[in-house]
Each structure stands twice: as C-alpha cells, then as structure tokens.
Motif scaffolding. Structure first.
Motif, PDB file in Angstrom:
ATOM      1  N   ALA A 144       0.862  -1.268   0.145  1.00 26.48           N
ATOM      2  CA  ALA A 144       0.095  -0.097   0.142  1.00 26.48           C
ATOM      3  C   ALA A 144       1.003   1.395  -0.091  1.00 26.48           C
ATOM      4  N   ILE A 145       0.328   2.325  -0.476  1.00 22.48           N
ATOM      5  CA  ILE A 145       1.008   3.659  -0.338  1.00 22.48           C
ATOM      6  C   ILE A 145       0.770   4.323   1.081  1.00 22.48           C
ATOM      7  N   PRO A 146       1.810   4.554   1.708  1.00 19.53           N
ATOM      8  CA  PRO A 146       1.536   5.308   3.468  1.00 19.53           C
ATOM      9  C   PRO A 146       1.308   6.602   2.956  1.00 19.53           C
ATOM     10  N   ILE A 147       0.098   7.146   3.484  1.00 19.69           N
ATOM     11  CA  ILE A 147      -0.110   8.633   3.534  1.00 19.69           C
ATOM     12  C   ILE A 147      -0.083   9.084   4.983  1.00 19.69           C
ATOM     13  N   ASP A 148       0.644  10.143   5.442  1.00 22.05           N
ATOM     14  CA  ASP A 148       1.228  10.671   6.719  1.00 22.05           C
ATOM     15  C   ASP A 148       0.141  11.744   6.932  1.00 22.05           C
ATOM     16  N   ASP A 149      -0.855  11.866   7.558  1.00 17.86           N
ATOM     17  CA  ASP A 149      -1.417  13.067   7.458  1.00 17.86           C
ATOM     18  C   ASP A 149      -1.115  14.026   8.759  1.00 17.86           C
ATOM     19  N   LYS A 173       2.027  15.269   8.099  1.00 15.45           N
ATOM     20  CA  LYS A 173       2.961  16.127   7.336  1.00 15.45           C
ATOM     21  C   LYS A 173       2.098  16.979   6.230  1.00 15.45           C
ATOM     22  N   ALA A 174       0.952  16.409   5.874  1.00 11.95           N
ATOM     23  CA  ALA A 174       0.129  17.505   4.755  1.00 11.95           C
ATOM     24  C   ALA A 174      -1.318  16.689   4.852  1.00 11.95           C
ATOM     25  N   SER A 175      -2.262  17.580   4.114  1.00 13.90           N
ATOM     26  CA  SER A 175      -3.502  17.107   4.184  1.00 13.90           C
ATOM     27  C   SER A 175      -3.545  15.708   3.516  1.00 13.90           C
ATOM     28  N   PRO A 176      -4.381  14.739   4.040  1.00 14.10           N
ATOM     29  CA  PRO A 176      -4.364  13.436   3.458  1.00 14.10           C
ATOM     30  C   PRO A 176      -5.432  13.555   2.219  1.00 14.10           C
ATOM     31  N   VAL A 177      -6.386  14.651   2.283  1.00 17.56           N
ATOM     32  CA  VAL A 177      -7.198  14.702   1.272  1.00 17.56           C
ATOM     33  C   VAL A 177      -6.147  14.960   0.057  1.00 17.56           C
ATOM     34  N   ASP A 178      -5.451  16.123   0.138  1.00 17.15           N
ATOM     35  CA  ASP A 178      -4.535  16.593  -0.828  1.00 17.15           C
ATOM     36  C   ASP A 178      -3.705  15.382  -1.344  1.00 17.15           C
ATOM     37  N   GLN A 179      -3.114  14.625  -0.489  1.00 14.17           N
ATOM     38  CA  GLN A 179      -2.320  13.577  -0.869  1.00 14.17           C
ATOM     39  C   GLN A 179      -2.939  12.376  -1.811  1.00 14.17           C
ATOM     40  N   ILE A 180      -4.092  12.296  -1.454  1.00 13.77           N
ATOM     41  CA  ILE A 180      -4.869  11.290  -2.216  1.00 13.77           C
ATOM     42  C   ILE A 180      -5.235  11.842  -3.469  1.00 13.77           C
ATOM     43  N   LEU A 181      -5.712  12.974  -3.322  1.00 13.86           N
ATOM     44  CA  LEU A 181      -6.000  13.658  -4.685  1.00 13.86           C
ATOM     45  C   LEU A 181      -4.703  13.544  -5.722  1.00 13.86           C
ATOM     46  N   GLU A 182      -3.572  13.930  -5.105  1.00  8.63           N
ATOM     47  CA  GLU A 182      -2.575  13.910  -6.121  1.00  8.63           C
ATOM     48  C   GLU A 182      -2.157  12.570  -6.527  1.00  8.63           C
ATOM     49  N   GLN A 183      -2.522  11.369  -5.725  1.00 10.27           N
ATOM     50  CA  GLN A 183      -2.276  10.234  -6.094  1.00 10.27           C
ATOM     51  C   GLN A 183      -3.251   9.609  -7.205  1.00 10.27           C
ATOM     52  N   THR A 184      -4.448  10.364  -7.518  1.00  7.09           N
ATOM     53  CA  THR A 184      -5.202   9.785  -8.347  1.00  7.09           C
ATOM     54  C   THR A 184      -5.603  10.850  -9.182  1.00  7.09           C
ATOM     55  N   GLY A 185      -4.576  11.599  -9.625  1.00  8.05           N
ATOM     56  CA  GLY A 185      -4.731  12.608 -10.638  1.00  8.05           C
ATOM     57  C   GLY A 185      -5.847  13.589 -10.620  1.00  8.05           C
ATOM     58  N   GLY A 186      -6.180  13.985  -9.455  1.00 10.20           N
ATOM     59  CA  GLY A 186      -7.084  14.944  -8.874  1.00 10.20           C
ATOM     60  C   GLY A 186      -8.781  14.492  -8.925  1.00 10.20           C
ATOM     61  N   MET A 187      -8.785  13.275  -9.198  1.00  7.19           N
ATOM     62  CA  MET A 187     -10.138  12.683  -9.280  1.00  7.19           C
ATOM     63  C   MET A 187     -10.563  12.380  -7.793  1.00  7.19           C
ATOM     64  N   GLY A 188      -9.768  11.751  -7.161  1.00  4.29           N
ATOM     65  CA  GLY A 188     -10.263  11.142  -5.895  1.00  4.29           C
ATOM     66  C   GLY A 188     -10.151   9.676  -6.013  1.00  4.29           C
ATOM     67  N   ALA A 189     -10.075   8.994  -4.812  1.00  4.71           N
ATOM     68  CA  ALA A 189     -10.159   7.293  -4.968  1.00  4.71           C
ATOM     69  C   ALA A 189     -11.553   7.129  -5.331  1.00  4.71           C
ATOM     70  N   ASP A 190     -11.683   5.846  -5.868  1.00  3.65           N
ATOM     71  CA  ASP A 190     -13.056   5.110  -6.316  1.00  3.65           C
ATOM     72  C   ASP A 190     -13.603   4.731  -5.030  1.00  3.65           C
TER      73      ASP A 190
END
Length: 369
Positions: free
Chosen positions: A209-214, A216-233
């Motif tokens: 899995a991809i670790p997201i450390d909330d 260090k930065a907004s977890p929402v922004d980090q997930i959006l970055e990982q998904t090309g701005g679309m968000g997780a399915d």
C-alpha cells in the motif's frame, strides 16, 4: 472469575489457545462504554474443543476452532439472511439485535481472555479449522478469522471494491491494515492508507500500500495527488468515533468527512470503525448523544454511497480460512507481540498508548505451549 462451563445442550466448551486484544476493547478500557465491573473481555478467540453439550452434532471434542466475535443463533430471520451481527435471539436486552463475547451492551456472554470459553449454538458458531491450526505459528493467522480479517474484508465489501479500483483507507490499525490487505487481494490498483504512526505506515508499505502521513500534509490533498485530482474510487473508514487530528484533538467525524472529500463523485465508502449511539465520555457534546457533524451536503452533492455496520463474520470466515490454509493470505504480518494471559495489562497499556511497535497483541492463556 469462575471457569466457563456447559450451560445448555447446544454449547461447546473451548480451551483458549490464542486470544487477541482488539482496538474495540480499548473503547471499554478507556471508559467510553457502559462496561460492567467483572466482565471478562475478549472477542477474538480460538482454541480446542474440550467438551460439547448433548445437542451438539457437528463439532467434536478435539477440534481446533475459531469463534466469530458475533454470537448468533443461526435460526432467526436475520441469521437466515446472513446478518449474524444482528441476531434477533442472542441478545436478551429489549430492542437490541446482535451479541458478542465480552463486550458492553452485547449480551451476557463472557469473553475469551481467559482459560476457557463457553460457545453457545456451537454447531453454528464454531469454525472448525484445518489440522495445521495446532501449530502455534499458524494460529497467528487463523485467530484473525474471529474478527479483524473478516472486518477488514467487510469494509471493502461495503465500499464495493473491484479489481483496478483506487482505494483510500483511513486508519492503519489492525482493521485498517487488513482492509488495505483485502483490497490488494481483490486486485485494487492503488491502495492508500492514512495514518500518522510510523510503525503502522511501515506495515502498510510492507504489504504494497501507499502510506499517507496526515501529520505532514492534508491527507485529502495527498490522495487527490495520487489519483490525478479525481479522488479514490472507494474509501474505507477504520478509525471510528475517537478519531484525532494530528494535534491530538478528538473530532468524531474527522475521517468520515475526509473520506467524502477523498473519494470521487459517485464513489462508495465503507465504514467499519466503531460509532456508538451514546458516548458519555466524549469531549464533544454532539458525540455524547451519538451524533456527529457530518458533511452531508458534500456527500449528497458528490452522489456518493455509504455502507456501515458490524461485520457478519460468518459471511466471510470460511473463504478467508481457505486463503490462509493455502498460504494465499497471511494476516499475521501485523502481529507485534505474543504475551501470556497474565501479561495482558502490559499489552493493554502499550496498545492503548499506540507505543511504537505495538501493532497487534496476542495472548496465550497456556503460555503458548
């Protein structure tokens, strides 16, 4: 405490060999429930059947069994629909559905953090394990079938995870890690796990899995970055009502609202983190009443769907047992400590404090022989 014993013809008596400390136990340990003094905790249990009532036909003395945390009758309307977490018979409290071992408001059943456990409706509730379950090294995997592996899987079922999906999991405790693990087994494309404890994030990375450390930065922004701005399915919530922000402030709806913003338009969310109808110990006036400041407007606007509730363990435990038996799943990757039963206070203290390296604690009443 007196030893458990056969009380009804449909009971079995199990000598506990492995029992776990669950994150749900910590709600009672922290005084956030109506736990009665003298309650024996422990709802993640496995062991050897040493006695059966005269009405037990399928389970035999000598069987190694794992017990779903749900105590269910197997015959009521809900059980017949597979809703064993909401059995209409097992909990005698008026207006209640659902029972469990050693848990506040979940019926009169003692838990398995003890030498012996009485199992009601044994033919229905006992999952008879393969012969290798006698091996203590294998018990670390099989005992996870009692709760957290099926519950992690249930989170992905509620979220409708499909092969190729991008999945966001909030919480890298044992259930969150096994939700991530389940999504990976199902063939998810990316699985992103949000937490701030380095030891737990390392385990998330260890399983792919991809670790997201909330912190260090907004977890929402980090997930959006990982998904090309679309968000997780799909999104999975495995934190519950005691969610904290990085500063340590408790915010009961924090992960729910973050998931709404992390999951795409039309996406789905599964919630298995515990929320209570009443939480008198909460610092939040709303949560004291079992309410939360949920961002329903954005949830509605994005056309998302949400599934919630306790896991009906029997819907999944046999299939997941087969994966373990054939070495296609090894949920024991998260086990950090195995202790004797009289070391349980040490285990509770360290697990509750989220001390580094204390990711999952197993207890062995017989000392792990």
């Amino acid at each position: 405490m007196p030893d458990a014993r056969i009380e009804r013809p449909t009971d079995a008596l199990v000598r506990i060999t492995t029992t776990n400390i669950c994150g749900s136990d910590l709600h009672m340990y922290d005084g956030r429930t109506d736990l009665q003094p003298g309650t024996v905790l422990g709802h993640e249990n496995m062991g050897e059947v040493i006695e059966v009532g005269e009405g037990v036909d399928l389970v035999k003395v000598g069987d190694m069994v794992c017990l779903p945390f749900n105590v269910s009758c197997g015959a009521c309307a809900n059980c017949n629909q597979g809703l064993t977490a909401y059995c209409l018979v097992a909990n005698p409290a008026p207006g209640m559905a659902g029972a469990a071992y050693g848990y506040a408001d979940m019926g009169p059943y003692a838990g398995g953090q003890a030498e012996l456990l009485r199992v009601p409706w044994a033919d229905f509730n006992c999952l008879v394990l393969p012969p290798d379950a006698r091996d203590m090294s294998r018990q670390k995997d099989y005992v996870m079938l009692s709760d957290i592996f099926p519950t992690g899987w249930h989170a992905t079922e509620l979220a409708c995870v499909q092969p190729g999906d991008n999945v966001a999991v909030y919480g890298a405790g044992p259930v969150g890690l096994l939700a991530a693990y389940s999504a990976i087994i199902k063939g998810a494309n990316k699985v992103m796990v949000v937490d701030r404890h380095p030891d737990r994030l390392r385990l998330a990375e260890q399983i792919g899995a991809i670790p997201i450390d909330d912190s260090k930065a907004s977890p929402v922004d980090q997930i959006l970055e990982q998904t090309g701005g679309m968000g997780a399915d799909r999104g999975c919530e495995a934190v519950g009502h005691q969610a904290h922000d990085p500063s340590g402030q408790e915010k009961s709806a924090l992960t729910l609202n973050n998931l709404v913003h992390s999951v795409r338009f039309g996406g789905t969310i599964g919630v298995v983190g515990v929320f209570f109808p009443k939480d008198p110990g909460s610092p939040d006036p709303l949560q004291k009443q079992g309410k939360a400041p949920f961002d329903y407007g954005m949830f509605w606007f994005k056309g998302q769907s949400m599934g919630t509730g306790q896991c009906n363990v029997k819907n999944y435990n046999r299939q997941l047992m087969n994966l373990i038996a054939n070495h296609k799943a090894e949920p024991s990757f998260l086990v950090s400590h195995e202790l004797k039963l009289d070391q349980a206070p040490e285990g509770y203290r360290n697990f509750d404090a989220r001390n580094d390296g204390w990711t999952k604690v197993l207890l062995h009443p017989d000392g792990g022989r």
